[in-house]
Design a protein around this motif. Structure first.
Motif, PDB file in Angstrom:
ATOM      1  N   ALA A  31     -10.004  12.855 -11.144  1.00 36.39           N
ATOM      2  CA  ALA A  31     -10.789  11.860 -10.434  1.00 36.39           C
ATOM      3  C   ALA A  31      -9.816  11.372  -9.083  1.00 36.39           C
ATOM      4  O   ALA A  31     -10.466  11.303  -7.961  1.00 36.39           O
ATOM      5  N   ASP A  32      -8.726  11.291  -9.567  1.00 38.37           N
ATOM      6  CA  ASP A  32      -7.568  10.801  -8.357  1.00 38.37           C
ATOM      7  C   ASP A  32      -6.629  11.996  -8.513  1.00 38.37           C
ATOM      8  O   ASP A  32      -5.606  11.298  -8.360  1.00 38.37           O
ATOM      9  N   ASN A  33      -6.672  13.095  -8.294  1.00 42.07           N
ATOM     10  CA  ASN A  33      -5.574  14.086  -8.831  1.00 42.07           C
ATOM     11  C   ASN A  33      -4.703  13.863  -7.609  1.00 42.07           C
ATOM     12  O   ASN A  33      -4.927  14.016  -6.632  1.00 42.07           O
ATOM     13  N   PRO A  34      -3.404  13.589  -8.241  1.00 41.85           N
ATOM     14  CA  PRO A  34      -2.123  13.521  -7.009  1.00 41.85           C
ATOM     15  C   PRO A  34      -1.660  14.818  -6.607  1.00 41.85           C
ATOM     16  O   PRO A  34      -0.889  14.580  -5.844  1.00 41.85           O
ATOM     17  N   GLY A  35      -2.222  15.758  -7.004  1.00 38.70           N
ATOM     18  CA  GLY A  35      -1.850  17.059  -6.380  1.00 38.70           C
ATOM     19  C   GLY A  35      -1.259  18.374  -7.504  1.00 38.70           C
ATOM     20  O   GLY A  35      -0.431  19.040  -7.306  1.00 38.70           O
ATOM     21  N   MET A 121       6.873  -9.712  -0.400  1.00 38.51           N
ATOM     22  CA  MET A 121       6.080  -9.162   0.521  1.00 38.51           C
ATOM     23  C   MET A 121       6.197  -7.744   0.601  1.00 38.51           C
ATOM     24  O   MET A 121       5.149  -7.011   1.175  1.00 38.51           O
ATOM     25  N   GLU A 122       6.970  -6.983  -0.321  1.00 38.72           N
ATOM     26  CA  GLU A 122       7.066  -5.463  -0.075  1.00 38.72           C
ATOM     27  C   GLU A 122       6.216  -5.007  -1.199  1.00 38.72           C
ATOM     28  O   GLU A 122       6.285  -3.693  -1.832  1.00 38.72           O
ATOM     29  N   TYR A 123       5.477  -5.648  -2.066  1.00 41.02           N
ATOM     30  CA  TYR A 123       4.511  -5.632  -3.122  1.00 41.02           C
ATOM     31  C   TYR A 123       3.562  -4.159  -2.680  1.00 41.02           C
ATOM     32  O   TYR A 123       3.388  -3.322  -3.546  1.00 41.02           O
ATOM     33  N   PRO A 124       3.053  -4.086  -1.482  1.00 46.86           N
ATOM     34  CA  PRO A 124       2.310  -2.937  -1.227  1.00 46.86           C
ATOM     35  C   PRO A 124       3.099  -1.622  -1.390  1.00 46.86           C
ATOM     36  O   PRO A 124       2.409  -0.533  -1.603  1.00 46.86           O
ATOM     37  N   ARG A 125       4.183  -1.656  -1.267  1.00 47.70           N
ATOM     38  CA  ARG A 125       4.895  -0.377  -1.443  1.00 47.70           C
ATOM     39  C   ARG A 125       4.979   0.181  -2.884  1.00 47.70           C
ATOM     40  O   ARG A 125       4.839   1.294  -3.154  1.00 47.70           O
ATOM     41  N   ILE A 126       4.923  -0.873  -3.816  1.00 48.94           N
ATOM     42  CA  ILE A 126       4.657  -0.530  -5.268  1.00 48.94           C
ATOM     43  C   ILE A 126       3.343  -0.110  -5.482  1.00 48.94           C
ATOM     44  O   ILE A 126       3.213   0.914  -6.052  1.00 48.94           O
ATOM     45  N   PHE A 127       2.379  -0.805  -4.972  1.00 46.69           N
ATOM     46  CA  PHE A 127       0.962  -0.295  -5.053  1.00 46.69           C
ATOM     47  C   PHE A 127       0.693   0.970  -4.788  1.00 46.69           C
ATOM     48  O   PHE A 127      -0.177   1.649  -5.360  1.00 46.69           O
ATOM     49  N   GLU A 128       0.965   0.951  -3.311  1.00 52.42           N
ATOM     50  CA  GLU A 128       0.848   2.567  -2.828  1.00 52.42           C
ATOM     51  C   GLU A 128       1.596   3.741  -3.825  1.00 52.42           C
ATOM     52  O   GLU A 128       1.026   5.032  -3.657  1.00 52.42           O
ATOM     53  N   ALA A 129       2.809   3.510  -4.483  1.00 48.60           N
ATOM     54  CA  ALA A 129       3.230   4.329  -5.075  1.00 48.60           C
ATOM     55  C   ALA A 129       2.409   4.715  -6.386  1.00 48.60           C
ATOM     56  O   ALA A 129       3.053   5.693  -7.349  1.00 48.60           O
ATOM     57  N   ASN A 130       1.638   3.656  -6.702  1.00 50.05           N
ATOM     58  CA  ASN A 130       1.059   3.681  -8.053  1.00 50.05           C
ATOM     59  C   ASN A 130      -0.393   3.673  -7.873  1.00 50.05           C
ATOM     60  O   ASN A 130      -1.172   3.188  -8.782  1.00 50.05           O
ATOM     61  N   LYS A 131      -1.125   4.118  -6.655  1.00 45.72           N
ATOM     62  CA  LYS A 131      -2.535   3.802  -6.432  1.00 45.72           C
ATOM     63  C   LYS A 131      -3.272   4.769  -7.390  1.00 45.72           C
ATOM     64  O   LYS A 131      -4.461   4.204  -7.661  1.00 45.72           O
ATOM     65  N   GLU A 132      -2.617   5.755  -7.938  1.00 45.96           N
ATOM     66  CA  GLU A 132      -3.531   6.475  -8.809  1.00 45.96           C
ATOM     67  C   GLU A 132      -3.587   5.706 -10.372  1.00 45.96           C
ATOM     68  O   GLU A 132      -4.495   5.983 -11.022  1.00 45.96           O
ATOM     69  N   VAL A 133      -2.593   4.847 -10.464  1.00 44.30           N
ATOM     70  CA  VAL A 133      -2.606   4.074 -11.871  1.00 44.30           C
ATOM     71  C   VAL A 133      -3.197   2.704 -11.723  1.00 44.30           C
ATOM     72  O   VAL A 133      -3.665   2.202 -12.738  1.00 44.30           O
TER      73      VAL A 133
END
Length: 151
Positions: A31-35, A121-133
């Motif tokens: 459903a969110d295949n990372p590749g 405020m760098e939390y979006p970096r972690i979120f983007e790295a884990n958006k499938e999870v």
């Protein structure tokens, strides 16, 4: 807890019977295949074996975390080929500029960002790295394992 070990009683509830686990985990990752191409999952007594091909270590890492953060999965065994070569995934992950973190009670992505980047405020970096999870940066749970990009 090792890189491919997970807490079995936390995470997304996808199946009620072990017989349904492989199909449900495969569908969830797809459903969110990372590749991952030619993805399949074999499930046996808490162990999810992920089979597939990718050209990206990051895609393999994300697929492992997606499977491992499913309720009922205690271990993930990756049988993933990267660039058509089956590699030792533990070795491939060590060379990557990523650290793995298990969420603790009281954590937030901003608190984790402050720890790793000295800036909440760098939390979006972690979120983007884990958006499938992680589907919502405000909804993380103790025991969940995530990637922390270090570059």
């Amino acid at each position: 807890m090792g890189l491919f070990d997970f807490a079995s009683n936390i995470g997304k509830k996808l199946f009620n019977k072990d017989a349904d686990a492989a199909a449900e985990i495969t569908e969830y990752i797809n459903a969110d295949n990372p590749g991952i191409e030619d993805l399949s999952v074999v499930y046996n007594d808490g162990v999810a074996t992920i089979i597939g091909v990718t050209d990206s270590t990051e895609a393999a890492q994300k697929a492992i975390l997606m499977a491992g953060n499913v309720n009922g999965v205690t271990e993930v065994v990756p049988k993933i080929q990267i660039n058509d070569v089956e590699v030792d995934m533990a070795t491939a992950f060590e060379s990557d500029k990523v650290e793995y973190y298990v969420i603790e009670s009281g954590d937030s992505l901003s608190k984790i960002a402050k720890k790793y980047y000295q800036n909440a405020m760098e939390y979006p970096r972690i979120f983007e790295a884990n958006k499938e999870v992680i589907k919502d940066p405000d909804l993380i749970y103790p025991g969940q394992k995530i990637r922390i990009p270090l570059d």
